[in-house]
Design an enzyme around this catalytic site. Sequence first.
Site, PDB file in Angstrom:
ATOM      1  N   PHE A   1       0.936  -1.195  -0.034  1.00 60.53           N
ATOM      2  CA  PHE A   1       0.125  -0.050   0.046  1.00 60.53           C
ATOM      3  C   PHE A   1       0.962   1.191  -0.233  1.00 60.53           C
ATOM      4  O   PHE A   1       1.705   1.152   0.720  1.00 60.53           O
ATOM      5  CB  PHE A   1      -0.767   0.131   1.442  1.00 60.53           C
TER       6      PHE A   1
ATOM      7  N   ASP B   1       0.817  -4.308   9.021  1.00 55.16           N
ATOM      8  CA  ASP B   1      -0.376  -3.164   9.057  1.00 55.16           C
ATOM      9  C   ASP B   1      -1.595  -4.071   8.785  1.00 55.16           C
ATOM     10  O   ASP B   1      -1.951  -4.981   7.689  1.00 55.16           O
ATOM     11  CB  ASP B   1      -0.003  -2.680   7.515  1.00 55.16           C
TER      12      ASP B   1
ATOM     13  N   TYR C   1     -11.287   2.903  10.231  1.00 49.28           N
ATOM     14  CA  TYR C   1     -12.464   3.334   9.522  1.00 49.28           C
ATOM     15  C   TYR C   1     -12.877   2.355   8.429  1.00 49.28           C
ATOM     16  O   TYR C   1     -13.958   2.786   7.749  1.00 49.28           O
ATOM     17  CB  TYR C   1     -11.995   4.754   8.892  1.00 49.28           C
ATOM     18  N   LYS C   2     -12.235   1.347   8.262  1.00 49.61           N
ATOM     19  CA  LYS C   2     -12.765   0.376   7.220  1.00 49.61           C
ATOM     20  C   LYS C   2     -13.820  -0.609   8.001  1.00 49.61           C
ATOM     21  O   LYS C   2     -14.820  -0.195   8.325  1.00 49.61           O
ATOM     22  CB  LYS C   2     -11.633  -0.266   6.782  1.00 49.61           C
TER      23      LYS C   2
ATOM     24  N   ARG D   1     -12.819  -2.878  -7.223  1.00 50.64           N
ATOM     25  CA  ARG D   1     -13.100  -3.675  -5.796  1.00 50.64           C
ATOM     26  C   ARG D   1     -14.158  -3.511  -4.978  1.00 50.64           C
ATOM     27  O   ARG D   1     -14.652  -2.510  -4.857  1.00 50.64           O
ATOM     28  CB  ARG D   1     -11.822  -2.967  -4.723  1.00 50.64           C
TER      29      ARG D   1
END
Lengths: 508, 508
Positions: free
Chosen positions: A244, A309, A334-335, A479
């Site tokens: 990422f 991560d 926040y996911k 996605r």
Amino acid sequence: MSIRETLGGPLGPPPQLWSLTSSSCGATPESVSRSQLGAGCAQTSQRRRRSLRVVQSGGAKRRVPSPAPAPKALPRSLESGGAKRRIPSPAHSTAGARFGSCNREERSDGSRHPPGQNEGVTSREIALQLDAADPLASFRDEFFIPDQSLVYLDGNSLGRTPKRTIERLHQVVEKEWAGDLILSWDHWLDLPRRIGDRFADIIGSRPGEVVLHDSTTLNLFQGVHIALNLRPDRRVLVVADDEFPTDRYVVEGIAHDLGLTVRSLRPGIDLSDVAVIVRSVIDYRTAEMVDVASFTDEARRAGAMVLWDLSHTAGAVEFDVHALGVELAVGCTYKFLNGGPGSPAYTFVSHELQSMVRQPIRGWFAQKDQFAMERPFEPFDDIRRVLLGTPHILSLVAAEEGIALSARAGMGAIAAKGRALVAYAMEVIDHLGLTTSTPRDTARRGNHVAVHHPDAPVLLRRLAERKVVADVRPPDIVRLGLSPLTTRFTDVWDGLATLDDLIRSNDS
Amino acid sequence: MSIRETLGGPLGPPPQLWSLTSSSCGATPESVSRSQLGAGCAQTSQRRRRSLRVVQSGGAKRRVPSPAPAPKALPRSLESGGAKRRIPSPAHSTAGARFGSCNREERSDGSRHPPGQNEGVTSREIALQLDAADPLASFRDEFFIPDQSLVYLDGNSLGRTPKRTIERLHQVVEKEWAGDLILSWDHWLDLPRRIGDRFADIIGSRPGEVVLHDSTTLNLFQGVHIALNLRPDRRVLVVADDEFPTDRYVVEGIAHDLGLTVRSLRPGIDLSDVAVIVRSVIDYRTAEMVDVASFTDEARRAGAMVLWDLSHTAGAVEFDVHALGVELAVGCTYKFLNGGPGSPAYTFVSHELQSMVRQPIRGWFAQKDQFAMERPFEPFDDIRRVLLGTPHILSLVAAEEGIALSARAGMGAIAAKGRALVAYAMEVIDHLGLTTSTPRDTARRGNHVAVHHPDAPVLLRRLAERKVVADVRPPDIVRLGLSPLTTRFTDVWDGLATLDDLIRSNDS
């Protein structure tokens, strides 16, 4: 009380329904070269479409397949592990799984189904039955969802809004801030650690091993420095070329400033002189999951630290830092944890490491006696020594409510539904003949699926016009995030059927 | 439209009332040794008390002085500068003002009043008249204040809650997050810069020179690194021994990690080999204000960079970064800007420096084409290059509303009321014979006052029991913050009268 007890129903969904979603694979895999797909890897199936009828459902036009064979129970249920924490075993690992390529055609039981065997499972009717049997279905009511007809498949970018978060923000703003004013700092002060303690239910950490603070980027920066300080004799950092972006940027920036070397994570990499490896547990594009226990073990034997991560992991799949040998990890809330836009990230440092932590940024929230203001810097002996500045209270309490909701549902149940959602999505993808790079192995993937198409950005916009929200990731991935507490099986069906329809219009 | 136009009244308050608060000084200064007060410096007056009557006011017992001489207009009004930005002129500076000691007895016009001349101005009646004449009085209605009888004198630690913030949070949570979900990132993405542009009205920055992000601690860390990179040949950092803790910690941490020297800020300091000086414009204990123009000029001539901390400045006093020669500054928004608990901080980098900024932490929110995720780090060419991770949206929008409210009131009007509040507080302090270290010079102080007493922590608790909220700062300061948009002159009177009463009970 667990959610299953709360519901007062059976301990699980009807096994024949849940097992249907577990492992059938109606695809004829067709290799697509890695270079053709850029950094990703993909699998496509021959398009074996049946005629689709358009029916009205929930006010929106829905396409459903014409009548299909009755579903059959398959022998190997996804749910056989129950609510027990799943720890990837080294026996399942392959070099590919460990170093970034995808496991084409590999399945957890090693078998493959012949094409077409389970076409019947991929109908909207089945999705409705799966929703009806979903033991977590009632959790969707815990969220404020203004438009129930929206197909939201991006809860892995921004989770939905828990109703309790709205109440909590009212309370914090109108009572704690406006009413109690500065006095509220008496209990706000320890919020980063108190919320961190709730991660026991999310990633198996012990109390005092996690704090919520700052952002994943900052926490990665700090985590790399903490790890580097524990390997002062080594000068190599490792990160994958397709990691990422912010993880890569942080690693490269630190290497640049300290004159260290960055080595790309590849199969067969030499770790013997490596100080720190930064690695996502779950790939942000394909959902491929690393065999964490095996990799951590390999790194430890080579004397390297690993900073994990967990951004796409915590709240999505079962994860036990201690069982997996994880010492240092960061991630966002926040996911899948539904903490709200830009909610603070977290840092996990195992108790064993904490006394050795030296933070690269000395801030007053790490200071032992914070308000004895004239003293030199003398940080807490515990996890709070990784804190920096004044915590963002409004964002922090929102994160707490999201995390609390996942804790209440239980990661066992959440992960089980996640596996069922993804297995069902893979069925539908195969049925519709779409191209995916998401691994076939149920034990090696997280809670999103990647559908490849060269016109992904165009498709994304057209999906939004038809009330299906997903996102795109370069070079060509649509996605679809499947967030267990809010995503319905019908969302999976509707989203993929709409995508397929758009692809056919686009390609014709 | 300015607040004065909005109110449709005269362009200023009745001059005889406002001028009363401007410059009289009924004290007989008595030096207190610096060592006796630790890092602070103090001034006390002989206690010249008149009898106090206890009256009922607003449901709480209030002590007011017995009838006093009628107020008289004084020749030199605080308001003579109107709404024009005040830039401290080097002519006003003294070594003391520039290097951390306090200007005892110095006044902006250089004169002193004999003790007792204006005793009459210090009565609750006068405070009521001042409140009635306050052109910003209506702004208090812009805040949600559940208990109007609470005397809140800590708006310099945590500002009050704007009503619009409550509405805005509803909108952001229920519509933008819950309703529009991920699509809201289209406009959230640029919030740090859009809110930053509003600082034009607060500190005179130009559009594109400020972003809101992270915390003061992080921004200090980043600011020091940015400045250091502009002075690669120098290896000395400067900070005062009594600087705010997190500023000191950050400087000392960076010096430790990079092998630099930390030099204490003192009068006559040699700056010729200094890379960066970190300095607060307004002292967090005494409210003493540095002569910024003069100090910046001195530093520039010596080739040193200055990173200013505006935490107690922005939203409190008039400040013009460009007129003052400031190139680099950070600060918080939760004090005088009423941004909410732990609201994000800001970084100001002048346009002239921006192309030379190299950030110590590379994050994806600084990346030019953020979602083309496979590219190497290539930061924005503008102020956004100091951004790091995902912004905390809930805390950010709360900050925006607070900042917008200050911008609407206008810093000219806010600063004028601030000066009037502090001048009035100093009158009352002198009248009651309390000990203060807050400078006498109206041009050399911010919007809080420091009252010294060895039992400060005990007094703070007792004040709270009597519904007066202040805070303490070591070693012996009761700090009373006077936040222009919400503090009433009667709050000043009531708070100080209660404090005096408690001190007398305590001392007897």
